[in-house]
Design an enzyme around this catalytic site. Structure first.
Site, PDB file in Angstrom:
ATOM      1  N   HIS A 170      -3.181  -5.863   1.200  1.00 51.13           N
ATOM      2  CA  HIS A 170      -3.282  -5.560   2.721  1.00 51.13           C
ATOM      3  C   HIS A 170      -2.872  -7.183   2.941  1.00 51.13           C
ATOM      4  CE1 HIS A 170      -2.769  -2.037   3.972  1.00 51.13           C
ATOM      5  NE2 HIS A 170      -3.805  -1.219   3.097  1.00 51.13           N
TER       6      HIS A 170
ATOM      7  N   CYS B  54       1.229  -1.551   0.048  1.00 49.07           N
ATOM      8  CA  CYS B  54       0.156  -0.062  -0.014  1.00 49.07           C
ATOM      9  C   CYS B  54       0.842   1.327  -0.363  1.00 49.07           C
ATOM     10  CB  CYS B  54      -1.122  -0.087   0.910  1.00 49.07           C
ATOM     11  SG  CYS B  54      -1.751   1.283   0.655  1.00 49.07           S
TER      12      CYS B  54
ATOM     13  N   GLU C 128      -1.371  -8.677   5.061  1.00 53.85           N
ATOM     14  CA  GLU C 128      -0.640  -8.758   6.654  1.00 53.85           C
ATOM     15  C   GLU C 128      -2.811  -8.545   7.226  1.00 53.85           C
ATOM     16  OE1 GLU C 128      -0.728  -6.029   5.012  1.00 53.85           O
ATOM     17  OE2 GLU C 128      -1.278  -4.128   6.054  1.00 53.85           O
TER      18      GLU C 128
END
Lengths: 90, 230
Positions: free
Chosen positions: B202, B85, B204
């Protein structure tokens, strides 16, 4: 040394989609300004800078644009010297 | 695996990333943007967020941080660097990846789960996925619209450097499944050397069933495995 007032205009490269310009374009058309064919949105920065000459001031500002102020992939820039305060700094 | 998570003023996915690394048994440390010293690290990750409030352009000011010189050296020596990002935006601004991330064509912040297809399963970041696999991973960005000059775009496709592409549920890269207007639905790319990956989604945030998806894990296990001698 003089203090130069510079105006730096950073604008999206021709041909690149500018969603903000497009949205404003539509808004202007819908307000009745039918003659509007294109809107591009850029930004202006006003910088006061010490330099020995106008050329030096311009060269410095162009270096700033290449290094930080504009993204060479998406933006073009234009530097204009708009004023000078003689001997304002030494 | 020792991983440096670089934090800038305005990073906000740094702890998620830290935790994701730990979940695959990696050793994570935060490295503040003013610090130096990436020696001893096996991988470097740049988290999402809004470094410097996205002033000027997303990533433009973070890219000038002292630590970035070391990140450039680390990447030049072949060290794995992952930017997620805002991290992707910083890598583009730094010139470690080509192109730029422009405002979404909708002009709206997009925060939702999207589907991305793994285009390349032979990178150190994606070895644990199957090529063509469709992953469900969240996005959360305002400037994710990948753009570059025609020559660069052609080279990215010809050289197979597009690693992730936005697709629909069935794996088709349709216009409706493109959340930001990215050219050719590009969601993630690698550099020439294959050791620097930037992606807008994302992974994560897709590590645990309770978060709705575990599809991001493969990215972290892949990196870990690439760094562990067989």
């Amino acid at each position: 040394m003089s203090q130069y007032h510079l105006e730096i205009r950073v604008k999206p490269r021709p041909g690149l989609l500018d969603p903000q310009g497009k949205a404003i374009h539509h808004a202007l058309n819908s307000l009745g300004w039918d003659g509007v064919h294109d809107v591009r949105v850029g930004k202006a920065m006003y910088i006061d800078l010490d330099a020995a000459s106008e050329d030096e001031a311009r060269n410095t500002a162009e270096a700033m644009c290449r290094k930080l102020l504009a993204n060479p992939v998406t933006e073009d820039f234009e530097v204009t010297v708009v004023g000078v305060a003689e001997g304002a700094t030494s | 695996m020792k991983v440096a998570v670089i934090t800038f003023p305005g990073s906000n996915c740094d702890y998620d990333l830290y935790k994701a690394i730990q979940m695959v048994d990696g050793e994570a440390s935060f490295v503040w943007h003013r610090d130096r010293g990436l020696r001893g690290y096996d991988a470097v990750m740049l988290p999402g967020g809004f470094s410097y409030g996205d002033y000027l352009r997303p990533g433009a000011i973070a890219r000038m941080s002292p630590v970035m010189e070391e990140v450039m050296d680390f990447a030049a020596k072949g060290g794995p660097v992952l930017g997620i990002c805002n991290g992707f935006q910083i890598l583009c601004e730094a010139g470690l990846l080509p192109g730029a991330l422009m405002p979404n064509r909708s002009l709206k912040f997009q925060s939702k789960d999207v589907f991305v297809r793994v285009e390349r399963a032979d990178t150190l970041f994606t070895a644990d996925y199957d090529a063509g696999a469709v992953l469900r991973i969240p996005i959360a960005h305002h400037d994710g619209n990948f753009e570059a000059d025609q020559e660069t775009l052609r080279r990215l496709e010809d050289d197979g450097r597009v690693v992730f592409r936005y697709v629909d549920r069935s794996g088709e890269p349709t216009d409706e499944s493109n959340p930001n207007g990215s050219w050719h639905n590009i969601a993630g790319i690698v550099n020439d050397g294959g050791n620097v990956l930037g992606m807008m989604p994302h992974p994560e945030r897709a590590m645990e069933p309770i978060l709705g998806s575990t599809d991001g894990r493969g990215l972290f296990t892949s990196i870990l495995r690439s760094l562990t001698p067989a």
